[in-house]
Design a protein around this motif. Structure first.
Motif, PDB file in Angstrom:
ATOM      1  N   ILE A  13      11.224 -55.306   1.938  1.00 24.29           N
ATOM      2  CA  ILE A  13      11.866 -54.100   2.460  1.00 24.29           C
ATOM      3  C   ILE A  13      13.257 -54.381   3.025  1.00 24.29           C
ATOM      4  N   ILE A  16      16.683 -53.259   1.426  1.00 20.62           N
ATOM      5  CA  ILE A  16      16.883 -51.826   1.175  1.00 20.62           C
ATOM      6  C   ILE A  16      17.606 -51.230   2.377  1.00 20.62           C
ATOM      7  N   ARG A  18      18.342 -48.707   4.787  1.00 21.83           N
ATOM      8  CA  ARG A  18      17.663 -47.464   5.151  1.00 21.83           C
ATOM      9  C   ARG A  18      18.636 -46.317   5.418  1.00 21.83           C
ATOM     10  N   GLU A  20      21.572 -45.796   4.009  1.00 22.95           N
ATOM     11  CA  GLU A  20      22.024 -45.307   2.703  1.00 22.95           C
ATOM     12  C   GLU A  20      20.909 -44.532   2.004  1.00 22.95           C
ATOM     13  N   PHE A  21      19.688 -45.027   2.110  1.00 23.42           N
ATOM     14  CA  PHE A  21      18.534 -44.343   1.529  1.00 23.42           C
ATOM     15  C   PHE A  21      18.391 -42.942   2.135  1.00 23.42           C
ATOM     16  N   TRP A  40      10.781 -41.995   2.629  1.00 27.97           N
ATOM     17  CA  TRP A  40      10.724 -43.411   3.038  1.00 27.97           C
ATOM     18  C   TRP A  40       9.274 -43.902   3.028  1.00 27.97           C
ATOM     19  N   LEU A  43       8.201 -44.438  -0.523  1.00 23.94           N
ATOM     20  CA  LEU A  43       8.755 -45.680  -1.057  1.00 23.94           C
ATOM     21  C   LEU A  43       7.947 -46.888  -0.575  1.00 23.94           C
TER      22      LEU A  43
END
Length: 47
Positions: A13, A16, A18, A20-21, A40, A43
């Motif tokens: 994780i 990644i 977060r 930007e997600f 989230w 994912l």
């Protein structure tokens, strides 16, 4: 001295971004109909 180990799942994780997600999710309104299970969480569950 305390030695901490990062779990394998946390290592997956970590790369990644977060923020930007979350920006992508807001741009596409992917969570507009979700009440509790966010993008989230989805994912994380799929990983």
């Amino acid at each position: 001295m305390k030695i901490q180990t990062i779990s394998f799942f946390a290592q997956i994780i970590k790369p990644i971004p977060r923020l930007e997600f979350n920006n992508i999710i807001q741009t596409h309104q992917a969570d507009r109909f979700s009440k509790r299970f966010t993008a989230w969480n989805l994912l994380i569950a799929l990983l």
